[in-house]
Scaffold this motif. Sequence first.
Motif, PDB file in Angstrom:
ATOM      1  N   THR A 601       2.553 -34.641 -22.321  1.00  0.00           N
ATOM      2  CA  THR A 601       4.134 -34.825 -23.044  1.00  0.00           C
ATOM      3  C   THR A 601       3.885 -35.031 -24.655  1.00  0.00           C
ATOM      4  O   THR A 601       3.211 -35.763 -25.009  1.00  0.00           O
ATOM      5  CB  THR A 601       4.824 -36.095 -22.320  1.00  0.00           C
ATOM      6  N   PHE A 602       4.963 -34.348 -25.288  1.00  0.00           N
ATOM      7  CA  PHE A 602       4.813 -34.548 -26.587  1.00  0.00           C
ATOM      8  C   PHE A 602       5.032 -35.956 -26.979  1.00  0.00           C
ATOM      9  O   PHE A 602       4.593 -36.488 -28.084  1.00  0.00           O
ATOM     10  CB  PHE A 602       5.764 -33.733 -27.351  1.00  0.00           C
ATOM     11  N   GLY A 603       5.820 -36.693 -26.341  1.00  0.00           N
ATOM     12  CA  GLY A 603       6.194 -38.272 -26.618  1.00  0.00           C
ATOM     13  C   GLY A 603       4.833 -38.911 -26.684  1.00  0.00           C
ATOM     14  O   GLY A 603       4.686 -39.735 -27.429  1.00  0.00           O
ATOM     15  N   ALA A 604       3.989 -38.631 -25.798  1.00  0.00           N
ATOM     16  CA  ALA A 604       2.703 -39.211 -25.806  1.00  0.00           C
ATOM     17  C   ALA A 604       1.932 -39.231 -27.137  1.00  0.00           C
ATOM     18  O   ALA A 604       1.202 -40.029 -27.460  1.00  0.00           O
ATOM     19  CB  ALA A 604       1.965 -38.975 -24.485  1.00  0.00           C
ATOM     20  N   PHE A 605       1.849 -38.045 -27.511  1.00  0.00           N
ATOM     21  CA  PHE A 605       1.113 -37.682 -28.622  1.00  0.00           C
ATOM     22  C   PHE A 605       2.030 -38.507 -29.852  1.00  0.00           C
ATOM     23  O   PHE A 605       1.294 -38.860 -30.849  1.00  0.00           O
ATOM     24  CB  PHE A 605       1.144 -36.159 -29.004  1.00  0.00           C
TER      25      PHE A 605
END
Lengths: 1006, 97
Positions: A601-605
Amino acid sequence: MAQSFRLPEGGVIDRSKSLRFSFDGRSYEGHPGDTLASALLANGVHLVGRSFKYHRPRGIFSAGAEEPNALVQLGEDPRTDPNQRATQVELFDGLTAMPQHCWPSLEFDLNETASLASRFLPSGFYYKTFMWPNWKLFEGPIRHAAGLGRAPRLPDPDRYDKTYAHCDLLVVGGGPAGLAAALAAGRRGARVLLVEQDSTLGGHLLSSPDSEIDGQPAAEWVEAARAELESLPEVRVLTRSTCFAYYDHNFLGVLEKVTDHYAPYSRPQHLPRQRMWKVRAAQVVLASGAIERPPVFRDNDRPGIMLASAASAYLRRWGVKPGGRALVLTNNDSGYRAALDLKNAGVDLAAVIDLRLAAEGPLSAQARDEGIPIRSGHAVTGTQGHLRLRKAFVAPMDGEGRRVFGGGEPIECDLLAVSGGWNPTVHLFCQSKGSLEWDEQLACFRPARSMQRNQAVVGGANGTFALGEALREAHAAGLQAAEAAGFAGSGSERQAPRAGGEGDFLPLREIYLVPSIQPVGQGGKHFVDQQHDVAASDLLLALREGYRSIEHVKRYTTTGMATDQGKTSNVNAIGIVAEHLGKPVPEVGVTTFRPPYTAVTFGAFAGRDVDGLLDPERTTPMHGWHQAQGAAFEDVGQWKRAWYYPRPGEDMHTAVAREVKATRDSLGILDATTLGKIEVRGPDAARFLDLVYTNMFSTLKVGRCRYGLMLKEDGMVFDDGVTSRLAEDRFLMTTTTGGAANVLDWLEEWLQTEWPEMKVYLTSVTEQWATMTISGPKAKALLGEVSDLKLDSETFPHMSFAEGRVAGVKARVFRISFTGEMSFEINVPARYGLAVWETLIRAGAKYAITPYGTEAMHVLRAEKGFIIVGQETDGSVTPLDLGMNWIVSKKKPDFLGRRSLFRPDMQKPDRKQLVGIETEDGREVLPEGAQLVESNGAARPPVPMVGHVTSSYWSPNCGKAIALALVKGGQARMGQRLYAPLADRTVACTITEPVFFDKAGERLHG
Amino acid sequence: MLLIDCPHCGPRSETEFSYGGEAHIARPLDPAALSDAEWADYVFLRDNPKGLIRERWMHAHGCRRWFNVARDTVTYEILTVYPMGAEPPDLPERRYP
Ligand SMILES: [Zn+2]
């Protein structure tokens, strides 16, 4: 009936609790321990999606990360994730999922007609179709028909964390090999991090719970291992954590799904949704296991066709019957594991179709003993069944395995479990630049040479498939890693866990393309990459069209380029290409493995680095005052600078015009704190500045200021600013706002690497001083009223500085000007900035003091033709191009960039040179970046560009539009006409000198 | 991501450093005496070896000191680090096909 395919007992699920979930709008029940896939299968649901290109009905194909088909849209806006593998989604109460890319419904998909038109969608379709000038005609319909799920429309409400970890040993994979390695190192006291993507430890043992390790059933051994690891203080076990990337020097990325498996209403508020681990490991053991390879036969993609290992997993781990009547297709012994599991579970087993000439191996023998019908030397030549497999056709093959005899005997079945051998999961190993070799016997690529030091690959990932051998190998690797990390053995250590040879699947017959009754591509499709709908016929077409490199074949056909990155398709594609070209597989080679192993997920990056925390914001001591005045701000690097101060009813244009005019008419004040300030001190400071500026600073007298230009060694302008000599050995350098850090780096680099003998040191003092510039005809009057400085031009001439008190505060005042008006730059310690600013505003009220922002500052300097580095320059502009020869010392034998100015290219008369531009109309303000040409639009393209506009404004003081531009040979073109072709019209303009206001420069002196 | 052993701070992640290109390129003492080609060679041309490279790094988010690194551009192994101004250590060339 609810869960009608759930076996009465068995599996690692909690039957005492029921979880409700919905798929495609229908409600179902499952149990804790289920995945979405196992729960759907328990309810008899196989059809879960439509394929990417042809919209063919697709089912659950695997039981893990390799899943190509069962991708679902999970949850609802704003908490929705596309492309989630149903095989890895843990079931929770209230889970909702929808199938992807089907329209109008899963059972009836209009785009399935694309299948009928599939001969119009061959490999390379996109390359052949999306070509100028007609590509736009196709883009819309194709995008509508394709697409993989949808992104959430609302902002992500969840929190994500990032964290770093350092360990002696990182073990990737919590199967038997990973556990053995972690135990061996952990017992020695090493700091071990074990990561497992699944919700629980055990790996493939979860599907074969009655395997024996150290005389215990596997499930008990796993539980004991888990408990022991937990008891070791230096060991940390992360489940639901996927190691998705492996970079140089043992730096690895791990995505931990922290709360995804909770129902949204019960997610603990103090925990992030997901956590990104950045791991630096002294040693790495990869125990990432192996992925089963499907055989490629005609119409091998119908719901009900799945990997043999997946069939076993659903039976043994989840207590689910994946079908009512089963057929098994295999080319090796491991397919018989599924046959035995199916039979034991009471599934009606039609037969095992064995591509080998004879069924050989321990499992084959056991199946034969148990009376399972076996047809060796046979192939599945095709299948039938629209939304679910109904029938498979079976025919004998010739000895070569290239042809079949007869039309194929139909066999009724709703499950076809398939095995074509095993591929070690080498993704992480290859990401870390390890190289593979082809193992002839196992018919798979296995790790050959590590590129990283301190790395080991064990178990299935290493092609070590026999359980006992894998445990020994992993145990040894764990000990070795501990040893290398400084944890010696005690001599009374435990031995490696012992187990039998099960898991070995030999002998295997290599057949990559299973023959059918018609040539490949006719009468049906042999799917290689199910997620991207790439069939064997597409690969053969690419070969016919001349592609040979496997990297090219991959890109042309898009094999292995879907979200599953070809986990079940890459080696088959290589095998089919090899078979067709008559080359050995290793000569065809492998494609490149890139992160991530599974999507992240982008959120995790991003973690917490979102919104206001994305990047530091720098504000000046007067920031609050600007805000209170309703200033609009612009970002200059990390700085927030007041852009303009609109009064009620004013737009930007009006506000800027007012500020510009007020400054020239009476008095303006600018917050210039953000200008970079570097103190240059030491006995060699003057000599150093002579080398880094184009002009001379050693001759500068104490108390005086000088404008300087810095070049890179290639002769191009890099930064500019005013430097003042505070004392014999002490200078204060100013830089552009955006260039401050780069200039400091640049100066440090020369001092440290080239001229270490120079006694000079540099200190950034940008934030120590608040800087305010008062500019205009009344500047001197105001400063006289609030300071103790003598301001007569004798004592305090232009380009000089003085120290004194301003508004009672010790200040450094510089008489320098970027507006062409008499200006004073007042520097006070930052903490007094606001107080002094407010005093100036109060005292200046009688002169109608007007705060002006960066936009007005730009207009004022453009009226005077002063450049802004980064606006008039772009790294390809020399001082000569800017008409600033006057600042290039003729006396100095050397300074940075000097020699480059004498290169022939720098002397060319047609270099782009700085000029002024006025539009014929006078009111027309050109857009910055506008290209300039010599013809008025009647000329046929291509029309040569002779220049471009770098700055362009409405000048209230000149009463007309003014612009600066870089024009080829511009300095010799004064008065010539050029044209600026815009989108809707062409504007005629004239080249002028780049100074528009007060050309004589008289206003500087008041 | 490289793990670079800063001579002043110890091993740190690559993200803390900035790269300075090939090492041991001395600025000519008398640039005016050079031909255009010689000057261009100094300003623009750098070796791009497959194997051993000696290069400069700066610990931008640490001590801010420059230093030299000997690295293998194929394996990315860092063979040694040594201070600015020091003679390059005698390392065997690494040849790759
Ligand atoms: Zn350091």
